[in-house]
Design an enzyme around this catalytic site. Sequence first.
Site, PDB file in Angstrom:
ATOM      1  N   VAL A  15       3.349 -64.929 -15.398  1.00  0.00           N
ATOM      2  CA  VAL A  15       3.472 -63.655 -14.684  1.00  0.00           C
ATOM      3  C   VAL A  15       4.651 -63.693 -13.709  1.00  0.00           C
ATOM      4  O   VAL A  15       5.446 -62.747 -13.635  1.00  0.00           O
ATOM      5  CB  VAL A  15       2.161 -63.304 -13.952  1.00  0.00           C
ATOM      6  CG1 VAL A  15       2.313 -62.006 -13.176  1.00  0.00           C
ATOM      7  CG2 VAL A  15       1.010 -63.198 -14.957  1.00  0.00           C
ATOM      8  N   LYS A 107      -7.477 -61.819  -8.883  1.00  0.00           N
ATOM      9  CA  LYS A 107      -8.783 -61.136  -8.854  1.00  0.00           C
ATOM     10  C   LYS A 107      -9.863 -61.965  -8.168  1.00  0.00           C
ATOM     11  O   LYS A 107     -10.715 -61.440  -7.474  1.00  0.00           O
ATOM     12  CB  LYS A 107      -9.212 -60.776 -10.265  1.00  0.00           C
ATOM     13  CG  LYS A 107      -9.279 -61.960 -11.210  1.00  0.00           C
ATOM     14  CD  LYS A 107      -8.747 -61.667 -12.588  1.00  0.00           C
ATOM     15  CE  LYS A 107      -7.238 -61.613 -12.573  1.00  0.00           C
ATOM     16  NZ  LYS A 107      -6.595 -61.683 -13.874  1.00  0.00           N
ATOM     17  N   GLU A 131      -2.692 -54.275  -7.912  1.00  0.00           N
ATOM     18  CA  GLU A 131      -2.836 -53.541  -9.181  1.00  0.00           C
ATOM     19  C   GLU A 131      -3.005 -54.480 -10.365  1.00  0.00           C
ATOM     20  O   GLU A 131      -3.745 -54.173 -11.313  1.00  0.00           O
ATOM     21  CB  GLU A 131      -1.608 -52.634  -9.380  1.00  0.00           C
ATOM     22  CG  GLU A 131      -1.650 -51.732 -10.579  1.00  0.00           C
ATOM     23  CD  GLU A 131      -2.793 -50.717 -10.547  1.00  0.00           C
ATOM     24  OE1 GLU A 131      -3.802 -50.987 -11.224  1.00  0.00           O
ATOM     25  OE2 GLU A 131      -2.666 -49.672  -9.881  1.00  0.00           O
ATOM     26  N   VAL A 134      -6.704 -56.196 -11.821  1.00  0.00           N
ATOM     27  CA  VAL A 134      -7.731 -55.567 -12.663  1.00  0.00           C
ATOM     28  C   VAL A 134      -7.081 -54.936 -13.895  1.00  0.00           C
ATOM     29  O   VAL A 134      -6.212 -54.071 -13.776  1.00  0.00           O
ATOM     30  CB  VAL A 134      -8.499 -54.490 -11.888  1.00  0.00           C
ATOM     31  CG1 VAL A 134      -9.562 -53.847 -12.780  1.00  0.00           C
ATOM     32  CG2 VAL A 134      -9.151 -55.084 -10.641  1.00  0.00           C
ATOM     33  N   ILE A 138      -2.838 -51.837 -17.136  1.00  0.00           N
ATOM     34  CA  ILE A 138      -3.401 -50.502 -16.923  1.00  0.00           C
ATOM     35  C   ILE A 138      -3.377 -50.183 -15.427  1.00  0.00           C
ATOM     36  O   ILE A 138      -3.944 -50.934 -14.638  1.00  0.00           O
ATOM     37  CB  ILE A 138      -4.862 -50.424 -17.415  1.00  0.00           C
ATOM     38  CG1 ILE A 138      -4.969 -50.827 -18.890  1.00  0.00           C
ATOM     39  CG2 ILE A 138      -5.432 -49.037 -17.185  1.00  0.00           C
ATOM     40  CD1 ILE A 138      -6.413 -50.890 -19.399  1.00  0.00           C
ATOM     41  N   LYS A 207     -13.254 -58.512 -11.538  1.00  0.00           N
ATOM     42  CA  LYS A 207     -12.580 -57.222 -11.623  1.00  0.00           C
ATOM     43  C   LYS A 207     -13.547 -56.084 -11.318  1.00  0.00           C
ATOM     44  O   LYS A 207     -13.210 -55.128 -10.613  1.00  0.00           O
ATOM     45  CB  LYS A 207     -11.962 -57.071 -13.016  1.00  0.00           C
ATOM     46  CG  LYS A 207     -10.899 -58.136 -13.305  1.00  0.00           C
ATOM     47  CD  LYS A 207     -10.523 -58.189 -14.786  1.00  0.00           C
ATOM     48  CE  LYS A 207      -9.546 -59.333 -15.056  1.00  0.00           C
ATOM     49  NZ  LYS A 207      -9.377 -59.601 -16.504  1.00  0.00           N
TER      50      LYS A 207
END
Lengths: 428, 428
Positions: A15, A107, A131, A134, A138, A207
């Site tokens: 990431v 999370k 953001e 979760v 999306i 989440k």
Amino acid sequence: MSQPLRLGIAGLGTVGIGVLRILRQHAALLEARTGRRLEITAVSARDKSKDRGISLASYAWEADPVALAQRDDIDVFVELIGGEEGPAKDAVEAALSKGKDVVTANKALLAIHGQALAEKAEADGRALRYEAAVAGGIPVIKALTEGLAGNAVTRVMGVMNGSCNYILTRMETAGLSYDEVFAEADALGYLEADPQLDVGGIDAAHKLAILSSLAFGTKVDFAGITLEGIDRVSIDDIRAAADMGYKIKLLGVAQQTARGLEQRMQPCLVPATSPLGQLDGGTNMVVLEGDAVGQIVLRGPGAGEGPTASAVLSDICDLARGFSGPVFGLPATTLETSQPATAALPASYYLRMSLHDKPGALAKIATVLGEAGVSIDRMRQYGHDETAAPVLIVTHKTTPAAIADALAAMQDTAVLSGDPVALRIEDV
Amino acid sequence: MSQPLRLGIAGLGTVGIGVLRILRQHAALLEARTGRRLEITAVSARDKSKDRGISLASYAWEADPVALAQRDDIDVFVELIGGEEGPAKDAVEAALSKGKDVVTANKALLAIHGQALAEKAEADGRALRYEAAVAGGIPVIKALTEGLAGNAVTRVMGVMNGSCNYILTRMETAGLSYDEVFAEADALGYLEADPQLDVGGIDAAHKLAILSSLAFGTKVDFAGITLEGIDRVSIDDIRAAADMGYKIKLLGVAQQTARGLEQRMQPCLVPATSPLGQLDGGTNMVVLEGDAVGQIVLRGPGAGEGPTASAVLSDICDLARGFSGPVFGLPATTLETSQPATAALPASYYLRMSLHDKPGALAKIATVLGEAGVSIDRMRQYGHDETAAPVLIVTHKTTPAAIADALAAMQDTAVLSGDPVALRIEDV
């Protein structure tokens, strides 16, 4: 043009590298969209020498993420280390103490320490955004807190662990057992180092705890989630559910009821023709229900470099634009302590059992169900081998307690061959 | 606590009343979420005496929406009148001139005058927000401009007119003709006063023009959309498409190609098992594709009091929180003039024709297709009456020009009974 927004990025795994890539590749676009240059000042990871396929030469290096978080030349600390304790938590706390805004994809950290961190961030007047924590790519946090800001949220549901959904889908399409597909997924690197985080439902429950807090204005309450993983889902149940028109999903559900806040993460049946039922493979889906909007369904990739980095960038761009509010939608000190529901709302249930092949066996089961107050909607008995007959039942709506009573009483009938299975059918 | 945000609401139809209801019912919740009280100062509509089921006594009344827009005691002008010209446009311009922020649900206004209004708003330093203008309750403007801010958007697609999707779904499930279902829908009040806005694809194209501008940083260009409504979709095609595994949808597609910006709103085939293919009835769906996130699918109610009011409230809450940026995502003066694509990207096509029952008929058609460079993926010939045989063809990917050539050449073969039908199959 405003001052640049200076970023310190800790954690250069998939990431983190994805975030660096976007910041470099889309620098001009991001500046045009936010009105500010997004500048990477410094980075931190465990191993400086590792080849990550991208040059880090133009950024300051900090071996210690806490030192990175405290640097005077960063405005936003981006935490992509992971883990609910240790360096991730230490560095986020240090950044907030030093007056930095924080963006994280963590999370577990939010689900366990979210309330304390939110109080700290808001006391310091800082933002804490997540953001990416979760449902990956999306933009569900934004949809819930901003897009549905005019709604009293009535229910939140989701399939939020792609690995579990992959396993359940693969079991069905390949006709393999849970153990077989688990081994396959593990070999393919689809599972966390501790696979219980995935298949035990813990990751998805983290989440759900976050969404639940945002939806209902309650303090994040991971411990209040009724949690069951997918490891007891059998290929027999997947097939039988399909015969009755359902799919089995690891489904998270949160709703405010008269008996308290219901938060469940468990294998459930959903209609095969519903959006949730049609969600195959590693994709995520979140269903948001509000009193004004009705039902909104969001579908997208729940993990991976690009999708997760996209969500991190959404937070960074919001901060660059000066958009930020309370961490959990309402001021942290005003969030209510949730009252976990004493029992789930009534639902239809799927029952599968195997009956000894002797006269009156089915009658005994029907009697037991009737005495427990459980009425049968549909029943199907299959062709059987010499000793036992498989029976499927879909009940009318009933309480979890009535189902538990009925299952207990069945054990005394001496007509069961093996333990019966009961799974909740969620109204979706 | 900050100053209240004072609202002037023009237009008290279904949506306007929905907005009033939410503001009253959730006053405390909205104040907690945004940190400001949301106060209705004044309202305007054509008929003051009409019974709207809700008391307007506590608000100032303005017969003229322009006068409402100019009142000194409002901060935000909420335009829910509708229509691309006339009072809606006059009032929005007046509000911006007077230094008010504007929230509107008016897709026609934005699609036709969006660029001029955006330039005006930004020159005045004001916000112009329109979440409710596209796909009703689905927070798609927010998802696209903020949630996907880190992405170069590659394609936007959507089923964005619920009435059209209702008609197509009802034709299929009831086996009725377009004219029969159109009459039914009209009688049920499902269609606009001018039904061409719905069935001609104009309303959906207004929405596509807005999304396209946001996605690709171009000036909103409604005139650049290739537009075809659903009035020529026949029940025969719906059935034949289903036989081949497809559904017919009025699908909007926008994508940047090497040959310019492609914007199409037309009946297309999509795989029956795709999320778009599974979208039945009046629900909307928008598909957003970005280089980092991949594909995000948003599904929800595209119209109605609650959903549209929910979207209006999202904008109002954002303004209360101080969140606002350029009207179309980038400063209006920097938006590029779009170069409409000279032709759509290649695609597979669905062809349906009726052949005279004589030897060599099918061979002639196959020859014509081959000569036009169109290769056949699948072909199906059906049992036939005495004079003509229905034939379905799914082609491999080919250009719209090649299909047009083939259709023209077919007319000269003298084997066709009636005109052939060609529909694009969208990759979704």
